[in-house]
Design a protein around this motif. Structure first.
Motif, short mmCIF file in Angstrom:
data_model
loop_
_atom_site.label_atom_id
_atom_site.label_comp_id
_atom_site.label_asym_id
_atom_site.label_seq_id
_atom_site.Cartn_x
_atom_site.Cartn_y
_atom_site.Cartn_z
N GLY A 22 -4.44 -7.12 -11.42
CA GLY A 22 -4.92 -8.00 -12.49
C GLY A 22 -6.35 -7.70 -12.91
N THR A 23 -6.64 -6.41 -13.12
CA THR A 23 -8.04 -6.01 -13.40
C THR A 23 -8.57 -6.56 -14.72
OG1 THR A 23 -7.21 -3.94 -14.29
CG2 THR A 23 -8.00 -3.89 -12.02
N ARG A 24 -7.66 -6.82 -15.68
CA ARG A 24 -8.13 -7.31 -16.98
C ARG A 24 -8.72 -8.71 -16.87
NH1 ARG A 24 -3.03 -7.20 -20.33
NH2 ARG A 24 -2.13 -7.19 -18.25
N PHE A 25 -8.46 -9.36 -15.75
CA PHE A 25 -8.89 -10.76 -15.61
C PHE A 25 -9.90 -10.94 -14.48
CE2 PHE A 25 -6.48 -14.24 -17.87
CZ PHE A 25 -7.58 -15.08 -17.93
N ARG A 110 7.00 -7.08 0.17
CA ARG A 110 5.61 -6.72 -0.05
C ARG A 110 5.48 -5.27 -0.50
NH1 ARG A 110 0.92 -9.81 1.83
NH2 ARG A 110 -0.78 -8.33 2.04
N GLN A 111 4.71 -5.08 -1.54
CA GLN A 111 4.39 -3.71 -1.97
C GLN A 111 3.04 -3.40 -1.34
OE1 GLN A 111 3.43 -3.23 -6.13
NE2 GLN A 111 4.22 -1.16 -6.21
N LYS A 112 3.04 -2.45 -0.41
CA LYS A 112 1.82 -2.23 0.38
C LYS A 112 0.66 -1.73 -0.47
CE LYS A 112 4.27 -1.63 4.64
NZ LYS A 112 5.34 -0.68 4.91
P1 UTP Z 1 0.06 -4.85 -15.31
O1 UTP Z 1 0.17 -3.64 -16.11
O2 UTP Z 1 -0.20 -6.13 -16.01
O3 UTP Z 1 -1.03 -4.58 -14.18
O4 UTP Z 1 1.38 -4.97 -14.45
P2 UTP Z 1 -1.85 -5.60 -13.33
O5 UTP Z 1 -2.48 -4.88 -12.20
O6 UTP Z 1 -1.03 -6.79 -12.93
O7 UTP Z 1 -2.97 -6.12 -14.36
P3 UTP Z 1 -4.15 -5.33 -15.09
O8 UTP Z 1 -3.50 -4.55 -16.20
O9 UTP Z 1 -4.85 -4.49 -14.07
O10 UTP Z 1 -5.01 -6.43 -15.62
C1 UTP Z 1 2.58 -5.50 -14.99
C2 UTP Z 1 3.30 -6.28 -13.91
O11 UTP Z 1 3.67 -5.41 -12.85
C3 UTP Z 1 3.18 -5.87 -11.61
C4 UTP Z 1 2.01 -6.77 -11.96
O12 UTP Z 1 1.78 -7.74 -10.95
C5 UTP Z 1 2.44 -7.38 -13.29
O13 UTP Z 1 3.27 -8.49 -13.11
N1 UTP Z 1 2.80 -4.70 -10.80
C6 UTP Z 1 2.08 -3.70 -11.36
C7 UTP Z 1 3.21 -4.63 -9.48
O14 UTP Z 1 3.87 -5.55 -8.95
N2 UTP Z 1 2.86 -3.53 -8.74
C8 UTP Z 1 2.14 -2.51 -9.28
O15 UTP Z 1 1.88 -1.54 -8.55
C9 UTP Z 1 1.73 -2.60 -10.60
#
Ligand code: UTP
Length: 294
Positions: A22-25, A110-112
């Motif tokens: 969730g880096t955008r937030f 869990r995704q490690k």
């Molecule tokens: P996002 O592209 O929104 O990435 O992932 P993010 O890390 O959650 O957020 P930003 O872009 O860095 O702000 C789309 C979805 O895929 C999940 C995220 O939790 C989100 O629901 N995801 C993404 C995973 O579960 N594992 C990953 O390795 C990547």
């Protein structure tokens, strides 16, 4: 193309990948999963789980990662809180905090390491087993009369194949999404002929892939032979491209308003829009917004 079609199976399971950083937030999401950020008075992910439950899905599989225990706690029973609410006679609140946990079952894996959305889905193979299933992204909020995933299920029931959600976006935004190329086969429905993850130039269309998918179990074999893509991650869009070599894929342009609540602006828009419909606060929020000297 030779398409293997099996007997139509009901969609009972839904995967919720929630292991991204969730880096955008940031910094809000440093210690709080973005899926737990509140939309008025419920965490984002709860709206999406309710959408799945409203569409008849029974089993929720959440892919979690580092620092995501709040998600598990939220959908667990809190005896202390429940007895306090009982003591204080807060019946409505008690009903609200219990309702979703009573409607569906929860499993967690869990995704490690965050190795991509595709990787997050790939690791659910044993939990999903050999049946079609849904994937919903907990930060894509869709406000619709008929739950978006249910609209997609209607198409799935006709085609008995993978169905992905799409929405028209302005051409200058296609580089932010997976984009499809397709042949229109009916109102808001397409047979997909190609998919590209975040095209830098020449997008094949303005139909962007949104966070709802109905996938056949064939996707798990596709993951095995799909190479890492953009950002060194295993992308779901790339695996769908692999799947397209052996199975048909369809796209559903759903009806409803979609908010990218994993993005600051999208999150605020969603909060205003849902706030304006919330019986407790709509009147005062409207008054406040009208009074803003913009
Ligand atoms: P996002 O592209 O929104 O990435 O992932 P993010 O890390 O959650 O957020 P930003 O872009 O860095 O702000 C789309 C979805 O895929 C999940 C995220 O939790 C989100 O629901 N995801 C993404 C995973 O579960 N594992 C990953 O390795 C990547």
């Amino acid at each position: 193309m030779t398409t293997k079609k099996t007997k139509l199976k009901k969609i009972k399971k839904a995967v919720f990948p929630a292991a991204g950083f969730g880096t955008r937030f940031l910094p809000a999401t440093k210690a709080i999963p973005k899926e737990m950020l509140p939309l008025v008075d419920k965490p984002l992910i709860q709206y999406v789980i309710e959408e799945a439950a409203d569409a008849g899905i029974e089993e929720i599989i959440i892919v979690t990662g580092m620092g995501k225990t709040a998600i598990e706690d939220h959908f667990d029973i809190s005896f202390e809180l429940e007895s306090l609410l009982k003591e204080k006679g807060k019946k409505l609140l008690l009903k609200q905090i219990r309702e979703i946990s009573d409607r569906v079952t929860f499993a967690y894996t869990r995704q490690k390491q965050p190795l991509g959305l595709g990787h997050a889905v790939a690791i659910t193979r044993n939990l999903v087993s050999n049946e079609p299933f849904a994937v919903l992204l907990g930060d894509d909020i869709i406000d619709a009369k008929v739950p978006a995933i249910k609209q997609m299920e209607k198409l799935y029931n006709k085609v008995n194949a993978t169905v992905i959600a799409v929405q028209k976006v302005p051409k200058n935004q296609t580089h932010l999404y997976g984009v499809i190329q397709g042949v229109k086969i009916g109102p808001g429905t397409y047979r997909v002929t190609d998919l590209v993850e975040k095209p830098k130039s020449n997008p094949p269309s303005n139909l962007a892939i949104i966070g709802r998918y109905i996938l056949t179990p064939g996707i798990f074999d596709a993951f095995e032979v799909t190479k890492k893509g953009k950002g060194g991650e295993l992308q779901l869009t790339d695996a769908l491209r692999t799947l397209l070599k052996t199975e048909e894929i369809y796209a559903c342009e759903f009806e409803g308003d979609r908010y990218d609540a994993g993005d600051k602006l999208g999150f605020l828009k969603a909060n205003i829009s849902y706030g304006l419909k919330h019986s407790d606060i709509s009147k005062d929020l409207k008054k406040f917004l009208k009074g803003l000297k913009l």
